[in-house]
Design a protein around this motif. Structure first.
Motif, PDB file in Angstrom:
ATOM      1  N   PHE A  27      28.697  11.263  11.918  1.00 24.89           N
ATOM      2  CA  PHE A  27      28.499  10.705  13.263  1.00 24.89           C
ATOM      3  C   PHE A  27      27.294  10.031  13.532  1.00 24.89           C
ATOM      4  O   PHE A  27      26.194  10.403  12.945  1.00 24.89           O
ATOM      5  N   SER A  29      25.158   8.763  16.557  1.00 28.86           N
ATOM      6  CA  SER A  29      24.840   8.908  18.308  1.00 28.86           C
ATOM      7  C   SER A  29      23.674   7.808  18.829  1.00 28.86           C
ATOM      8  O   SER A  29      23.906   6.699  18.794  1.00 28.86           O
ATOM      9  N   GLY A  30      22.486   8.494  19.007  1.00 28.26           N
ATOM     10  CA  GLY A  30      21.295   7.561  19.392  1.00 28.26           C
ATOM     11  C   GLY A  30      20.714   6.674  18.190  1.00 28.26           C
ATOM     12  O   GLY A  30      20.269   5.716  18.225  1.00 28.26           O
ATOM     13  N   GLY A  31      21.180   7.461  16.903  1.00 28.38           N
ATOM     14  CA  GLY A  31      20.580   6.593  15.757  1.00 28.38           C
ATOM     15  C   GLY A  31      18.919   6.866  15.504  1.00 28.38           C
ATOM     16  O   GLY A  31      18.609   6.322  14.766  1.00 28.38           O
ATOM     17  N   GLN A  32      18.216   7.592  16.660  1.00 27.27           N
ATOM     18  CA  GLN A  32      16.817   7.581  16.406  1.00 27.27           C
ATOM     19  C   GLN A  32      16.386   8.587  15.256  1.00 27.27           C
ATOM     20  O   GLN A  32      15.212   8.618  14.787  1.00 27.27           O
ATOM     21  N   THR A  33      17.321   9.199  14.695  1.00 31.03           N
ATOM     22  CA  THR A  33      17.052  10.324  13.603  1.00 31.03           C
ATOM     23  C   THR A  33      17.826   9.680  12.288  1.00 31.03           C
ATOM     24  O   THR A  33      17.276   9.449  11.308  1.00 31.03           O
ATOM     25  N   LEU A  34      19.209   9.439  12.374  1.00 27.16           N
ATOM     26  CA  LEU A  34      20.000   9.307  11.355  1.00 27.16           C
ATOM     27  C   LEU A  34      19.467   7.757  10.960  1.00 27.16           C
ATOM     28  O   LEU A  34      19.490   7.642   9.664  1.00 27.16           O
ATOM     29  N   HIS A  75      18.217  10.846  26.354  1.00 26.92           N
ATOM     30  CA  HIS A  75      17.070  11.539  26.991  1.00 26.92           C
ATOM     31  C   HIS A  75      16.574  10.843  28.070  1.00 26.92           C
ATOM     32  O   HIS A  75      16.081  11.623  29.068  1.00 26.92           O
ATOM     33  N   GLY A  99       9.387  11.948  22.178  1.00 28.28           N
ATOM     34  CA  GLY A  99       9.017  10.626  21.567  1.00 28.28           C
ATOM     35  C   GLY A  99       8.267   9.432  22.550  1.00 28.28           C
ATOM     36  O   GLY A  99       7.355  10.037  23.441  1.00 28.28           O
ATOM     37  N   GLY A 107      17.885   7.986  22.204  1.00 31.53           N
ATOM     38  CA  GLY A 107      18.266   9.200  21.442  1.00 31.53           C
ATOM     39  C   GLY A 107      19.096   9.986  22.454  1.00 31.53           C
ATOM     40  O   GLY A 107      18.958   9.912  23.546  1.00 31.53           O
ATOM     41  N   THR A 108      19.932  11.010  22.163  1.00 32.87           N
ATOM     42  CA  THR A 108      20.855  11.770  22.733  1.00 32.87           C
ATOM     43  C   THR A 108      20.801  13.368  22.440  1.00 32.87           C
ATOM     44  O   THR A 108      20.084  13.754  21.381  1.00 32.87           O
ATOM     45  N   ASP A 121      12.319  19.248  20.613  1.00 29.62           N
ATOM     46  CA  ASP A 121      12.249  19.801  22.019  1.00 29.62           C
ATOM     47  C   ASP A 121      13.299  20.527  22.309  1.00 29.62           C
ATOM     48  O   ASP A 121      13.470  21.779  22.642  1.00 29.62           O
ATOM     49  N   ILE A 160      29.599  17.808  18.269  1.00 30.10           N
ATOM     50  CA  ILE A 160      29.288  18.446  19.623  1.00 30.10           C
ATOM     51  C   ILE A 160      29.685  17.309  20.942  1.00 30.10           C
ATOM     52  O   ILE A 160      29.604  16.028  20.653  1.00 30.10           O
ATOM     53  N   LYS A 175       4.443  21.522  25.803  1.00 28.86           N
ATOM     54  CA  LYS A 175       4.349  21.485  24.334  1.00 28.86           C
ATOM     55  C   LYS A 175       2.975  20.679  24.090  1.00 28.86           C
ATOM     56  O   LYS A 175       2.499  19.943  24.681  1.00 28.86           O
ATOM     57  N   ARG A 182       4.727  12.536  18.102  1.00 29.11           N
ATOM     58  CA  ARG A 182       5.123  13.206  19.631  1.00 29.11           C
ATOM     59  C   ARG A 182       5.977  14.338  19.535  1.00 29.11           C
ATOM     60  O   ARG A 182       6.282  15.011  20.345  1.00 29.11           O
TER      61      ARG A 182
HETATM   62  C1  LIG Z   1       9.313   7.671  16.769  1.00 24.86           C
HETATM   63  C2  LIG Z   1      10.143   8.776  16.937  1.00 24.86           C
HETATM   64  C3  LIG Z   1       9.707   9.887  17.952  1.00 24.86           C
HETATM   65  C4  LIG Z   1      10.558  10.992  18.256  1.00 24.86           C
HETATM   66  N1  LIG Z   1       9.803  12.238  19.073  1.00 24.86           N
HETATM   67  C5  LIG Z   1      10.760  13.192  19.190  1.00 24.86           C
HETATM   68  C6  LIG Z   1      10.121  14.242  19.918  1.00 24.86           C
HETATM   69  O1  LIG Z   1       9.068  14.036  20.502  1.00 24.86           O
HETATM   70  N2  LIG Z   1      10.954  15.506  20.035  1.00 24.86           N
HETATM   71  C7  LIG Z   1      12.052  15.507  19.801  1.00 24.86           C
HETATM   72  O2  LIG Z   1      12.773  16.385  19.690  1.00 24.86           O
HETATM   73  N3  LIG Z   1      12.784  14.519  19.118  1.00 24.86           N
HETATM   74  C8  LIG Z   1      12.024  13.427  18.715  1.00 24.86           C
HETATM   75  N4  LIG Z   1      12.767  12.233  18.077  1.00 24.86           N
HETATM   76  C9  LIG Z   1      13.916  12.394  17.550  1.00 24.86           C
HETATM   77  C10 LIG Z   1      14.811  11.936  18.624  1.00 24.86           C
HETATM   78  O3  LIG Z   1      14.815  12.814  19.783  1.00 24.86           O
HETATM   79  C11 LIG Z   1      16.354  11.643  18.185  1.00 24.86           C
HETATM   80  O4  LIG Z   1      16.911  11.072  19.271  1.00 24.86           O
HETATM   81  C12 LIG Z   1      17.099  12.844  17.971  1.00 24.86           C
HETATM   82  O5  LIG Z   1      16.524  13.913  17.076  1.00 24.86           O
HETATM   83  C13 LIG Z   1      18.559  12.588  17.426  1.00 24.86           C
HETATM   84  O6  LIG Z   1      19.402  12.189  18.437  1.00 24.86           O
HETATM   85  P1  LIG Z   1      20.401  10.822  18.265  1.00 24.86           P
HETATM   86  O7  LIG Z   1      21.052  10.821  19.385  1.00 24.86           O
HETATM   87  O8  LIG Z   1      19.186   9.575  17.923  1.00 24.86           O
HETATM   88  O9  LIG Z   1      20.971  11.277  17.019  1.00 24.86           O
HETATM   89  P2  LIG Z   1      21.403  10.363  15.594  1.00 24.86           P
HETATM   90  O10 LIG Z   1      20.266   9.827  14.794  1.00 24.86           O
HETATM   91  O11 LIG Z   1      22.220   9.527  15.934  1.00 24.86           O
HETATM   92  O12 LIG Z   1      22.040  11.733  14.661  1.00 24.86           O
HETATM   93  C14 LIG Z   1      21.277  12.502  14.104  1.00 24.86           C
HETATM   94  C15 LIG Z   1      22.127  13.717  13.521  1.00 24.86           C
HETATM   95  O13 LIG Z   1      23.098  14.273  14.193  1.00 24.86           O
HETATM   96  C16 LIG Z   1      24.433  13.682  13.899  1.00 24.86           C
HETATM   97  N5  LIG Z   1      25.200  13.803  15.021  1.00 24.86           N
HETATM   98  C17 LIG Z   1      25.033  12.824  15.870  1.00 24.86           C
HETATM   99  N6  LIG Z   1      25.703  12.957  17.219  1.00 24.86           N
HETATM  100  C18 LIG Z   1      26.726  14.339  16.909  1.00 24.86           C
HETATM  101  C19 LIG Z   1      27.605  14.690  17.703  1.00 24.86           C
HETATM  102  N7  LIG Z   1      27.818  14.654  18.880  1.00 24.86           N
HETATM  103  N8  LIG Z   1      28.287  15.763  16.879  1.00 24.86           N
HETATM  104  C20 LIG Z   1      27.778  16.168  15.970  1.00 24.86           C
HETATM  105  N9  LIG Z   1      26.832  15.716  14.913  1.00 24.86           N
HETATM  106  C21 LIG Z   1      26.162  14.581  15.547  1.00 24.86           C
HETATM  107  C22 LIG Z   1      24.239  12.801  13.136  1.00 24.86           C
HETATM  108  O14 LIG Z   1      25.552  12.847  12.052  1.00 24.86           O
HETATM  109  C23 LIG Z   1      23.079  12.910  12.345  1.00 24.86           C
HETATM  110  O15 LIG Z   1      22.902  14.001  11.226  1.00 24.86           O
HETATM  111  C24 LIG Z   1      11.949  11.392  17.959  1.00 24.86           C
HETATM  112  C25 LIG Z   1      12.361  10.035  16.995  1.00 24.86           C
HETATM  113  C26 LIG Z   1      11.561   9.209  16.572  1.00 24.86           C
HETATM  114  C27 LIG Z   1      12.146   7.832  15.980  1.00 24.86           C
END
Ligand SMILES: Cc1cc2nc3c(=O)[nH]c(=O)nc-3n(C[C@H](O)[C@H](O)[C@H](O)COP(=O)(O)OP(=O)(O)OC[C@H]3O[C@@H](n4cnc5c(N)ncnc54)[C@H](O)[C@@H]3O)c2cc1C
Ligand code: FES
Ligand code: FES
Lengths: 266, 161
Positions: A27, A29-34, A75, A99, A107-108, A121, A160, A175, A182
């Motif tokens: 999946f 979602s926001g792509g900020q980790t994947l 977020h 972040g 991010g979500t 967090d 989820i 924090k 961050r």
């Molecule tokens: C520069 C930077 C700084 C950051 N700083 C912080 C911080 O200070 N604190 C913090 O907590 N985070 C931080 N993050 C992470 C950020 O919060 C991400 O948004 C978050 O960790 C992942 O959310 P996403 O929606 O981007 O998920 P994605 O990157 O899209 O997905 C992450 C994972 O979850 C899975 N997934 C996504 N949605 C679902 C769903 N609905 N059901 C099941 N699985 C799913 C995906 O398959 C993948 O494995 C940072 C990221 C960056 C790039």
């Protein structure tokens, strides 16, 4: 990044069905980790199923004593939400500290919880508030959801859809951010439930991810005040040690962030 | 391969790209909009910031496909003909850049900050909100000055509208 196939899901059912069709789907979602992980070639999903534009996955609802945040809510939207600011201000505040603005715009909450980064967090809030993670299949209490570093109770293909938070009597989050990333070097979420129970969770501290902090819970149950933690000692065993901080340093941070969180909660 | 349709700087475009294409690469390589830069591969530097549906995002951390149907504004879309956007003018007037590599991302983030905070912007907020934009040259001092200067120019411009 290795090759992949992108699909935009139109509904929760559609996302689950598309996921099942790929040989090694993920999946998105926001792509900020994947996406950073895919760019580093540490993940190579055959298919990415975009869930972030599904209408039933976005939005915040407050009914009675429960705040429900749908999984693809950003977020930024949680931080800005009047409803969250009113019902659980500590949660809105937590979201505003993730972040940087561009990360918060994409991010979500669902992505953050599914990823379960030991320094993220949201897991601290979910565990301390005793929230329930809703999926396409079931409801998972916070206690059963987090399973250590980057691992959760989610099964392959389980998605989820929302997170439900009981509104507490009081809550606060503090924090100590890693100055470069961050993420939490250590973050502590304290909550007093409406029935008078005290629940405290720390992120960024433990080798096994987000954890409850029993010594702080006991001290705050007896006396809800930052000074009640003056005499508390957090054991350093099992805590993370890296170039950013030793286990002893983090143990002390758990206490200090706990005190700041109580002060923030009021 | 997929066909991605989106609006970039007010113009509808349709581009055939591999599914793994990042938005920043669609902008730079398919549309030749090379003002948007890539400064890192860890989503941390902010050189690639553009606006997608009115919000500042890192275009290196978004697939082109995720932007399908969206409205994208890049640094090239800010000026009105020869007239610089007030944020661009303020960066020039306050020496808010040296090598200029971070500048497009800084400006796109800064415009987003002013949009979100309006007239209530102060130095602390600007510094805090620029956490996702890294500059290796200026020491940030003149960047912060430029953003605050632009914020007051944009307020005046808004009041005049
Ligand atoms: C520069 C930077 C700084 C950051 N700083 C912080 C911080 O200070 N604190 C913090 O907590 N985070 C931080 N993050 C992470 C950020 O919060 C991400 O948004 C978050 O960790 C992942 O959310 P996403 O929606 O981007 O998920 P994605 O990157 O899209 O997905 C992450 C994972 O979850 C899975 N997934 C996504 N949605 C679902 C769903 N609905 N059901 C099941 N699985 C799913 C995906 O398959 C993948 O494995 C940072 C990221 C960056 C790039
Ligand atoms: S290139 Fe996008 S954050 Fe560095
Ligand atoms: S002006 Fe050179 S990186 Fe900012």
């Amino acid at each position: 990044m290795y090759e992949t196939n992108y699909h935009r899901a139109s509904s929760i059912d559609d996302a689950v069905a598309q996921f099942a069709k790929g040989t090694d789907s993920k999946f998105l979602s926001g792509g900020q980790t994947l996406l950073p992980v895919m760019k580093q070639r540490l993940a190579a999903p055959s298919d990415v199923i975009d869930v972030a534009k599904i209408k039933d996955m976005i939005g915040i609802e407050v009914s009675g004593d429960t705040v429900t945040i749908k999984a693809a809510t950003t977020h930024y939207d949680v931080a800005q939400s009047d409803a969250v600011q009113k019902a659980i201000p500590a949660l809105a505040n937590l979201a505003s500290m993730i972040g940087d603005p561009a990360v918060r715009h994409r991010g979500t909450i669902g992505g953050s919880l599914a990823n379960n980064d030991p320094a993220a967090d949201y897991p601290a809030a979910v565990l301390a508030l005793g929230a329930v993670v809703k999926t396409n299949k079931r409801s998972i209490p916070a206690e059963d959801f987090f399973k250590g570093l980057f691992s959760t109770a989610l099964e392959d293909g389980e998605m989820i859809t929302a997170v439900s938070f009981p509104v507490p009597a009081k809550a606060g989050y503090a924090k100590f951010p890693n100055p470069a990333s961050r993420f939490a070097l250590t973050g502590v979420f304290v909550a007093k439930t409406k029935s008078g129970d005290v629940r405290v969770a720390a992120t960024g501290a433990s080798q096994s991810g987000v954890m409850r902090v029993a010594p702080i819970e006991q001290a705050l149950k007896a006396n809800w005040a930052a000074s009640a933690l003056d005499s508390v000692t957090i054991p350093a065993s099992g805590l993370l040690a890296d170039i950013h901080g030793s286990a002893d340093y983090r143990a002390n941070l758990v206490k200090v962030m706990g005190q700041r969180a109580v002060t923030a909660a009021g | 391969m997929s066909t991605v349709k989106l609006t970039v700087n007010g113009k509808a475009v349709s581009v055939d790209v591999e599914d793994r294409t990042l938005l920043v690469h669609l902008l730079r390589e398919n549309l030749n909009l090379t003002g948007t830069h890539v400064g890192c591969d860890t989503s941390q530097c902010g050189a690639c910031v553009v606006h997608v549906d009115g919000r500042a995002v890192k275009s290196c951390t978004m697939l082109a496909g995720q932007a399908a149907g969206s409205n994208v504004t890049t640094i090239e879309g800010l000026a009105k003909g020869d007239e610089l956007h007030p944020m661009q003018a303020a960066f020039r007037d306050n020496h808010g850049l040296q090598c200029g590599y971070c500048t497009p991302g800084m400006i796109m983030s800064a415009v987003d900050i002013v949009h979100r905070h309006g007239g209530k912007l102060d130095e602390e907020t600007v510094r805090h909100e620029l956490e996702g934009n890294i500059c290796r040259c200026t020491g940030y001092h003149n960047i912060v000055k430029a953003v605050l200067d632009a914020a007051s120019r944009m307020k005046v411009a808004q009041a005049a509208e």
